[in-house]
Design a protein around this motif. Structure first.
Motif, PDB file in Angstrom:
ATOM      1  N   TYR A 157       0.838  -1.205   0.000  1.00 43.53           N
ATOM      2  CA  TYR A 157       0.000   0.000   0.000  1.00 43.53           C
ATOM      3  C   TYR A 157       0.873   1.255   0.000  1.00 43.53           C
ATOM      4  O   TYR A 157       0.628   2.199  -0.758  1.00 43.53           O
ATOM      5  CB  TYR A 157      -0.919  -0.012   1.236  1.00 43.53           C
ATOM      6  CG  TYR A 157      -1.600   1.299   1.503  1.00 43.53           C
ATOM      7  CD1 TYR A 157      -2.739   1.667   0.792  1.00 43.53           C
ATOM      8  CD2 TYR A 157      -1.120   2.173   2.476  1.00 43.53           C
ATOM      9  CE1 TYR A 157      -3.371   2.875   1.040  1.00 43.53           C
ATOM     10  CE2 TYR A 157      -1.738   3.381   2.730  1.00 43.53           C
ATOM     11  CZ  TYR A 157      -2.868   3.728   2.010  1.00 43.53           C
ATOM     12  OH  TYR A 157      -3.488   4.927   2.250  1.00 43.53           O
ATOM     13  N   GLN A 158       1.894   1.264   0.837  1.00 38.25           N
ATOM     14  CA  GLN A 158       2.781   2.418   0.893  1.00 38.25           C
ATOM     15  C   GLN A 158       3.493   2.637  -0.440  1.00 38.25           C
ATOM     16  O   GLN A 158       3.634   3.776  -0.902  1.00 38.25           O
ATOM     17  CB  GLN A 158       3.802   2.267   2.018  1.00 38.25           C
ATOM     18  CG  GLN A 158       3.199   2.416   3.387  1.00 38.25           C
ATOM     19  CD  GLN A 158       4.204   2.179   4.501  1.00 38.25           C
ATOM     20  OE1 GLN A 158       5.189   1.470   4.327  1.00 38.25           O
ATOM     21  NE2 GLN A 158       3.936   2.784   5.648  1.00 38.25           N
ATOM     22  N   ALA A 159       3.930   1.548  -1.064  1.00 41.73           N
ATOM     23  CA  ALA A 159       4.608   1.672  -2.359  1.00 41.73           C
ATOM     24  C   ALA A 159       3.670   2.280  -3.403  1.00 41.73           C
ATOM     25  O   ALA A 159       4.064   3.175  -4.167  1.00 41.73           O
ATOM     26  CB  ALA A 159       5.101   0.305  -2.822  1.00 41.73           C
ATOM     27  N   LYS A 160       2.433   1.810  -3.437  1.00 40.15           N
ATOM     28  CA  LYS A 160       1.457   2.356  -4.402  1.00 40.15           C
ATOM     29  C   LYS A 160       1.157   3.819  -4.094  1.00 40.15           C
ATOM     30  O   LYS A 160       1.013   4.645  -5.007  1.00 40.15           O
ATOM     31  CB  LYS A 160       0.149   1.540  -4.369  1.00 40.15           C
ATOM     32  CG  LYS A 160       0.291   0.110  -4.847  1.00 40.15           C
ATOM     33  CD  LYS A 160       0.510   0.028  -6.332  1.00 40.15           C
ATOM     34  CE  LYS A 160       0.578  -1.423  -6.778  1.00 40.15           C
ATOM     35  NZ  LYS A 160       0.672  -1.561  -8.210  1.00 40.15           N
ATOM     36  N   SER A 161       1.065   4.145  -2.798  1.00 47.19           N
ATOM     37  CA  SER A 161       0.792   5.529  -2.408  1.00 47.19           C
ATOM     38  C   SER A 161       1.935   6.459  -2.812  1.00 47.19           C
ATOM     39  O   SER A 161       1.700   7.594  -3.247  1.00 47.19           O
ATOM     40  CB  SER A 161       0.565   5.625  -0.894  1.00 47.19           C
ATOM     41  OG  SER A 161      -0.602   4.931  -0.536  1.00 47.19           O
ATOM     42  N   ILE A 162       3.165   5.986  -2.678  1.00 47.31           N
ATOM     43  CA  ILE A 162       4.325   6.787  -3.084  1.00 47.31           C
ATOM     44  C   ILE A 162       4.289   7.020  -4.592  1.00 47.31           C
ATOM     45  O   ILE A 162       4.501   8.148  -5.069  1.00 47.31           O
ATOM     46  CB  ILE A 162       5.643   6.114  -2.641  1.00 47.31           C
ATOM     47  CG1 ILE A 162       5.770   6.194  -1.118  1.00 47.31           C
ATOM     48  CG2 ILE A 162       6.846   6.737  -3.330  1.00 47.31           C
ATOM     49  CD1 ILE A 162       6.891   5.343  -0.535  1.00 47.31           C
ATOM     50  N   LYS A 163       4.008   5.967  -5.357  1.00 46.43           N
ATOM     51  CA  LYS A 163       3.932   6.118  -6.812  1.00 46.43           C
ATOM     52  C   LYS A 163       2.821   7.084  -7.192  1.00 46.43           C
ATOM     53  O   LYS A 163       2.979   7.918  -8.095  1.00 46.43           O
ATOM     54  CB  LYS A 163       3.717   4.762  -7.484  1.00 46.43           C
ATOM     55  CG  LYS A 163       4.962   3.897  -7.477  1.00 46.43           C
ATOM     56  CD  LYS A 163       4.721   2.591  -8.193  1.00 46.43           C
ATOM     57  CE  LYS A 163       5.978   1.736  -8.177  1.00 46.43           C
ATOM     58  NZ  LYS A 163       5.803   0.476  -8.883  1.00 46.43           N
ATOM     59  N   LYS A 164       1.670   6.970  -6.515  1.00 42.83           N
ATOM     60  CA  LYS A 164       0.566   7.901  -6.776  1.00 42.83           C
ATOM     61  C   LYS A 164       1.030   9.339  -6.521  1.00 42.83           C
ATOM     62  O   LYS A 164       0.775  10.250  -7.315  1.00 42.83           O
ATOM     63  CB  LYS A 164      -0.629   7.580  -5.885  1.00 42.83           C
ATOM     64  CG  LYS A 164      -1.784   8.568  -6.044  1.00 42.83           C
ATOM     65  CD  LYS A 164      -2.740   8.464  -4.879  1.00 42.83           C
ATOM     66  CE  LYS A 164      -2.741   9.804  -4.218  1.00 42.83           C
ATOM     67  NZ  LYS A 164      -3.502   9.983  -3.057  1.00 42.83           N
ATOM     68  N   GLY A 165       1.744   9.520  -5.410  1.00 38.81           N
ATOM     69  CA  GLY A 165       2.235  10.853  -5.066  1.00 38.81           C
ATOM     70  C   GLY A 165       3.205  11.395  -6.106  1.00 38.81           C
ATOM     71  O   GLY A 165       3.138  12.577  -6.486  1.00 38.81           O
ATOM     72  N   LEU A 166       4.095  10.537  -6.578  1.00 35.97           N
ATOM     73  CA  LEU A 166       5.061  10.965  -7.592  1.00 35.97           C
ATOM     74  C   LEU A 166       4.367  11.373  -8.893  1.00 35.97           C
ATOM     75  O   LEU A 166       4.684  12.406  -9.494  1.00 35.97           O
ATOM     76  CB  LEU A 166       6.076   9.857  -7.868  1.00 35.97           C
ATOM     77  CG  LEU A 166       7.049   9.542  -6.731  1.00 35.97           C
ATOM     78  CD1 LEU A 166       7.891   8.317  -7.066  1.00 35.97           C
ATOM     79  CD2 LEU A 166       7.931  10.748  -6.448  1.00 35.97           C
ATOM     80  N   TYR A 167       3.394  10.566  -9.340  1.00 32.20           N
ATOM     81  CA  TYR A 167       2.660  10.913 -10.555  1.00 32.20           C
ATOM     82  C   TYR A 167       1.816  12.160 -10.352  1.00 32.20           C
ATOM     83  O   TYR A 167       1.674  12.980 -11.275  1.00 32.20           O
ATOM     84  CB  TYR A 167       1.787   9.739 -11.037  1.00 32.20           C
ATOM     85  CG  TYR A 167       2.576   8.718 -11.823  1.00 32.20           C
ATOM     86  CD1 TYR A 167       3.019   9.002 -13.115  1.00 32.20           C
ATOM     87  CD2 TYR A 167       2.882   7.471 -11.282  1.00 32.20           C
ATOM     88  CE1 TYR A 167       3.753   8.077 -13.842  1.00 32.20           C
ATOM     89  CE2 TYR A 167       3.618   6.536 -12.001  1.00 32.20           C
ATOM     90  CZ  TYR A 167       4.047   6.848 -13.284  1.00 32.20           C
ATOM     91  OH  TYR A 167       4.772   5.928 -14.004  1.00 32.20           O
ATOM     92  N   SER A 168       1.274  12.348  -9.157  1.00 31.49           N
ATOM     93  CA  SER A 168       0.478  13.556  -8.890  1.00 31.49           C
ATOM     94  C   SER A 168       1.342  14.802  -8.960  1.00 31.49           C
ATOM     95  O   SER A 168       0.947  15.825  -9.541  1.00 31.49           O
ATOM     96  CB  SER A 168      -0.178  13.467  -7.507  1.00 31.49           C
ATOM     97  OG  SER A 168      -1.128  12.439  -7.458  1.00 31.49           O
ATOM     98  N   VAL A 169       2.544  14.705  -8.380  1.00 33.12           N
ATOM     99  CA  VAL A 169       3.471  15.839  -8.422  1.00 33.12           C
ATOM    100  C   VAL A 169       3.881  16.128  -9.868  1.00 33.12           C
ATOM    101  O   VAL A 169       3.879  17.278 -10.318  1.00 33.12           O
ATOM    102  CB  VAL A 169       4.710  15.586  -7.537  1.00 33.12           C
ATOM    103  CG1 VAL A 169       5.802  16.607  -7.792  1.00 33.12           C
ATOM    104  CG2 VAL A 169       4.322  15.579  -6.068  1.00 33.12           C
ATOM    105  N   ALA A 170       4.194  15.074 -10.614  1.00 34.55           N
ATOM    106  CA  ALA A 170       4.596  15.241 -12.016  1.00 34.55           C
ATOM    107  C   ALA A 170       3.455  15.853 -12.830  1.00 34.55           C
ATOM    108  O   ALA A 170       3.687  16.732 -13.667  1.00 34.55           O
ATOM    109  CB  ALA A 170       5.017  13.903 -12.606  1.00 34.55           C
ATOM    110  N   ALA A 171       2.231  15.413 -12.575  1.00 39.96           N
ATOM    111  CA  ALA A 171       1.077  15.929 -13.324  1.00 39.96           C
ATOM    112  C   ALA A 171       0.837  17.396 -12.986  1.00 39.96           C
ATOM    113  O   ALA A 171       0.449  18.182 -13.853  1.00 39.96           O
ATOM    114  CB  ALA A 171      -0.170  15.109 -13.023  1.00 39.96           C
TER     115      ALA A 171
END
Length: 188
Positions: free
Chosen positions: A76-90
């Motif tokens: 869950y934490q790994a997916k949340s980190i990836k979500k955060g990275l894509y959100s920042v990039a977007a």
């Protein structure tokens, strides 16, 4: 928590057998009482062992599920980190902002599914631990019940040693009744 069957009740039963051959009717009754109490004590001892095994099994199952739960939370934490990275990039804009937003949403959905699974596993862990506690509690009550029966056997044997005194027999019967009642109560 291994449980070795005690030899003491069987030794008392041997003494009772010798007394039974004396021919005194009351001593024969005492001898039969001791033999019955030895069987009841052994039965309760077996039930105690079963409860110990059940408690250990449930604790082991809870530990295994806890490991799975920890894995789910890490995922869950790994997916949340990836979500955060894509959100920042977007949020930076650019040609790939729409694709990065879509990826952030996908990782968010996956993280939510994993979170749901992790919470379900936590509930299973709690259920197994609760069952283990229930078996442990029953084990402790059965231990006390078995102890009362061993005491009953020992005290009842005094009736033989004193050549027919009745108070040890009655005392032993009372302790045995308490032990059997306690064992029965453990399953209510």
């Amino acid at each position: 928590m291994s449980h070795e069957p005690p030899q003491e009740p069987f030794e008392h039963a041997e003494h009772a057998e010798h007394a039974a051959h004396s021919g005194a009717p009351f001593l024969q009754i005492v001898s039969v009482t001791i033999a019955i109490l030895a069987v009841v004590a052994a039965t309760i001892g077996s039930l105690e062992s079963f409860e110990t095994a059940a408690a250990l099994k449930k604790q082991s199952e809870a530990n295994l599920l806890q490991n799975k739960t920890s894995d789910q939370w890490a995922f869950y934490q790994a997916k949340s980190i990836k979500k955060g990275l894509y959100s920042v990039a977007a949020s930076q804009g650019g040609a790939q902002a729409a694709q990065q937003t879509a990826e952030a949403k996908r990782y968010d959905a996956e993280a939510r599914e994993i979170e749901t699974k992790a919470r379900e596993l936590e509930q299973e862990v709690d259920a197994h631990l609760h069952e283990a506690e229930h078996h442990e509690h029953r084990h402790h009550i059965l231990t006390m019940a078995e102890t009362l029966l061993h005491a009953a056997i020992a005290i009842t044997t005094i009736a033989i040693v004193t050549r027919g005194r009745r108070w040890p027999w009655f005392t032993g019967l009372a302790l045995a009744a308490a032990g059997v009642a306690m064992a029965g109560w453990s399953y209510l």
